[in-house]
Design an enzyme around this catalytic site. Structure first.
Site, PDB file in Angstrom:
ATOM      1  N   HIS A  87      38.321 -59.947  25.687  1.00  0.00           N
ATOM      2  CA  HIS A  87      37.795 -60.543  24.454  1.00  0.00           C
ATOM      3  C   HIS A  87      36.299 -60.803  24.545  1.00  0.00           C
ATOM      4  O   HIS A  87      35.623 -60.918  23.521  1.00  0.00           O
ATOM      5  CB  HIS A  87      38.582 -61.796  24.051  1.00  0.00           C
ATOM      6  N   ASP A 228      43.762 -59.586  29.910  1.00  0.00           N
ATOM      7  CA  ASP A 228      42.498 -59.871  29.229  1.00  0.00           C
ATOM      8  C   ASP A 228      41.311 -59.579  30.148  1.00  0.00           C
ATOM      9  O   ASP A 228      40.699 -60.485  30.704  1.00  0.00           O
ATOM     10  CB  ASP A 228      42.480 -61.334  28.772  1.00  0.00           C
ATOM     11  N   SER A 654      35.156 -68.184  29.527  1.00  0.00           N
ATOM     12  CA  SER A 654      35.897 -66.932  29.402  1.00  0.00           C
ATOM     13  C   SER A 654      35.275 -65.867  30.288  1.00  0.00           C
ATOM     14  O   SER A 654      34.077 -65.601  30.222  1.00  0.00           O
ATOM     15  CB  SER A 654      35.896 -66.456  27.952  1.00  0.00           C
TER      16      SER A 654
END
Length: 719
Positions: A87, A228, A654
């Site tokens: 992402h 991810d 992230s």
């Protein structure tokens, strides 16, 4: 001004038994001062402080950097290979995608260096060094050069950063930037020197059916089965210095990279996360938490909910639109759901009660101390006065600057009008060039005028339902009086008949510009109206900002003194931090227990071939069914996908590396759990979990699904 020493003293000493080991986004530069390395060793760390952060040598911090503008990435090979989240790389994957080359759907695997894709605009940023400039800033305050409030402002601190950089040994070197920031609400200040590389190329990205498996349904949830991750590479000039893209650039020979452990995980294993958490507000008062709920989270929930529904329908109807709006949709929906979860968690986890108890304790501590007495009450007074306008601003910003993209650069139109009136040909020419640039920026490859029209038709009435007529921009009066309240008719007029509505309209105006055309342009009037209202509201909303900042400075200094000798950590502000904890399961409620890891069995259990969020690629399904996991599987024949730790993280983390006790990479952090989404305001040691994708699953996908053998060869894998 007399320099305050209370917080510094509280940071310098500590009581080990009083510290909650899992909570805290700690500044690397303060590890020795706070003696936090000893706590980490008690948790299981086998490294020394200088292994983590060494201002005079190479350390783990040199393998971690800022990926793009809002994520973390880590170096996993001596040749500049970056690991981050899918992402985080999503905008770049989308940037390279088209209907003909749909890397979002199909994934992208470079088979050699020549296939790695240059990605204009993408940067990777290392922290070169960190300098404490608290005494420098306080000296300027004491001399009257700057006020206490102005010392926290971005322009003042950036000027200090520029001045310090100009006098440093880094002055004039390629890619070097310097930024100064306040910490502990302005009780301390630090200067960060960064080295920025601007030739970053896309190397590998799994299909979205792996990288986004579970989609919005699983977002912020556990259990997760999402691969991810994505990979990029830093390129530099022949001397290893930052340089703009050139075919002559070579992979960066990095001074530090993370070895990878595929030994597996056990409950209780030590884990630490190094990265760039974006923003936390752990010292808000109870009244400020309530304001966050109604003035920030609720507008985000309401307005983004409307927009996402429109975009979802448009994206389902067209592959072209799906690719165009993929990144916009993902970015908007992520914190839409976060806002929903945060408001729920604030209530479920009794955050307001926790804040009330802290305030009661502070009130007792503050008795007889003039600089602290009444601080919370004064904060509450400002919040009570400004909350209605803060709510208004929240809705206007979400709708007018977030949801609806179309608008006309009315200030440029004013310049053109002035040029026409005065007969100033040079101003007219310059203004026309700026108008063309504005059009090109708006009508880029990721903008669809008809999709945005649909968004506007949904957002404008939605905003009217949320605010009173007095709180709305005055173009709403035009809708009521001249369009009989017909929002669709108003939007169609703006989107069809403006100078800025199409290439044909713009070219016609440029060939024959007139003052009358500008005065009658519907998009110019619409944009001027919405911007005027937002500017007016922003001035009202931030009217007492300086007073509030000074009150927070006193409050946080007081909390540090009240809690001494236990050390405190500053709120996240997208600077390099370290958190430490352990691999750990959790129980969110009675009779429910979540173990600390998931396996590929759950991927097949969730599979829904007709639901785009839960499609399993045929090759991956075959690998799972055959248990063809190679050296990446568990001893019991399963394959781990994701795992949980107690690390304190937030947005910006992230892509952060999850590192074991020996300094080896075991995973990449990518999410938090639903039950603890109030964690940015109040950390909960029982519920807060970091969700990470297991490095073994990443390597399994890279190797078995992507066939990227040349990447495997350059990593250091520890079995």
């Amino acid at each position: 001004m007399k320099t305050k020493k209370y917080l510094i003293a509280a940071l310098a000493v500590m009581s080990v038994c009083a510290v909650k080991a899992d909570e805290g986004m700690w500044l690397l530069k303060l590890m020795k001062q706070q003696n936090s390395i000893e706590l980490m060793k008690q948790q299981g760390l086998l490294l020394e402080a200088d292994d983590l952060y060494n201002p005079d040598g190479v350390s783990l911090k040199d393998a971690v950097g800022i990926f793009g503008g809002g994520c973390t990435g880590e170096i996993i090979s001596p040749e500049g290979l970056i690991l981050t989240n899918h992402h985080c790389g999503y905008a770049s994957i989308q940037q390279h995608s088209s209907v003909e080359h749909d890397y979002l759907t199909d994934g992208f695997w470079a088979m050699n260096r020549s296939e790695e894709l240059p990605t204009p605009g993408l940067k990777f940023t290392f922290v070169d060094r960190i300098v404490n400039i608290t005494d420098l800033v306080n000296g300027k305050i004491a001399s009257g050069e700057v006020s206490e409030a102005e010392a926290m402002s971005r322009p003042f601190l950036q000027q200090i950063a520029n001045d310090e950089l100009a006098q440093s040994d880094l002055a004039g070197k390629p890619g070097i930037e310097a930024h100064a920031l306040p910490f502990y609400a302005g009780n301390q200040y630090y200067l960060f020197y960064y080295k920025v590389y601007s030739d970053v190329r896309m190397v590998a990205a799994p299909p979205s059916s792996v990288g986004k498996f579970g989609g919005e349904t699983d977002n912020w949830m556990w259990p997760r089965h999402t691969g991810d991750f994505s990979m990029f590479r830093i390129y530099a000039d022949k001397d290893g210095e930052p340089a703009e893209y050139s075919p002559e650039n070579v992979p960066l020979q990095t001074k530090k990279y993370l070895p990878i452990s595929i030994k597996g995980l056990q409950e209780g294993d030590y884990a630490m996360v190094m990265g760039f958490p974006g923003s936390t507000s752990r010292n808000l008062t109870q009244s400020e938490v309530k304001e966050r709920m109604v003035a920030e989270n609720q507008p985000r929930i309401d307005i983004r909910g409307i927009r996402l529904q429109v975009l979802s329908q448009a994206m389902e109807a067209s592959d072209k639109t799906r690719i165009q709006y993929a990144n916009k949709y993902a970015g908007s929906s992520n914190y839409w759901k976060n806002a929903i979860g945060m408001n729920k968690a604030i209530i479920d986890n009794d955050v307001l009660g926790a804040k009330a108890r802290i305030e009661a304790q502070f009130a007792e501590f503050a008795k007889g101390k003039p600089e602290y007495e009444g601080v919370v009450e004064k904060i509450d007074e400002i919040v009570a006065r400004e909350q209605p306008v803060a709510r208004q601003m929240g809705y206007l910003m979400e709708a007018m600057r977030g949801a609806v993209e179309f608008g006309c650069p009315y200030q440029v139109m004013d310049q053109i009008k002035e040029a026409l009136t005065q007969g100033n040909d040079s101003l007219l020419e310059a203004s026309m060039e700026e108008l063309e640039k504005s059009y090109t920026r708006l009508f880029n490859k990721d903008y669809d005028h008809e999709v945005d029209r649909k968004v506007a038709k949904a957002i404008l009435p939605g905003l009217a339902e949320a605010l009173t007529p007095e709180e709305l921009p005055d173009f709403y009066q035009d809708i009521a009086q001249n369009y009989n309240g017909d929002y669709d008719a108003y939007v169609d007029n703006v989107y069809d008949h403006s100078i800025f509505s199409s290439r044909e309209n713009l070219d016609a105006f440029k060939s024959h510009p007139t003052v009358e055309a500008i005065d009658n342009d519907p998009a110019t009037a619409y944009t001027r109206s919405r911007m005027t209202k937002m500017e007016e509201v922003m001035k009202q909303a931030f009217g007492s900002r300086k007073d509030l900042e000074l009150l927070h400075k006193a409050y946080i200094r007081g909390l540090g003194e009240m809690n001494a000798p236990v050390p405190t950590y500053p709120d996240a502000n997208f600077t390099l931090r370290l958190t430490y904890g352990n691999v750990k399961s959790y129980s969110p409620k009675d009779a429910v227990f979540y173990k600390f890891y998931t396996t590929t069995e759950g991927v097949l259990e969730k599979e829904k071939p007709d639901d785009s969020e839960f499609v399993v690629p045929a090759k991956l399904k075959e690998l799972i069914q055959n248990k063809d996991y190679g050296r990446y599987g568990n001893p019991d024949g399963t394959m781990s996908v994701c795992f949980l730790t107690t690390n304190d993280i937030t947005g910006g983390n992230s892509g952060s590396p999850v590192i074991n006790a020996e300094g080896q990479l075991i995973g990449a952090a990518f999410d938090g759990n639903w039950e603890s989404l109030s964690g940015d305001i109040n950390f909960d040691n029982d519920l807060q979990r970091c969700i990470a994708v297991d490095i073994r699953y990443i390597l399994f996908i890279l190797d078995k699904l992507g066939g990227c053998g040349y990447l495997m060869d350059e990593m250091t894998v520890v079995e």
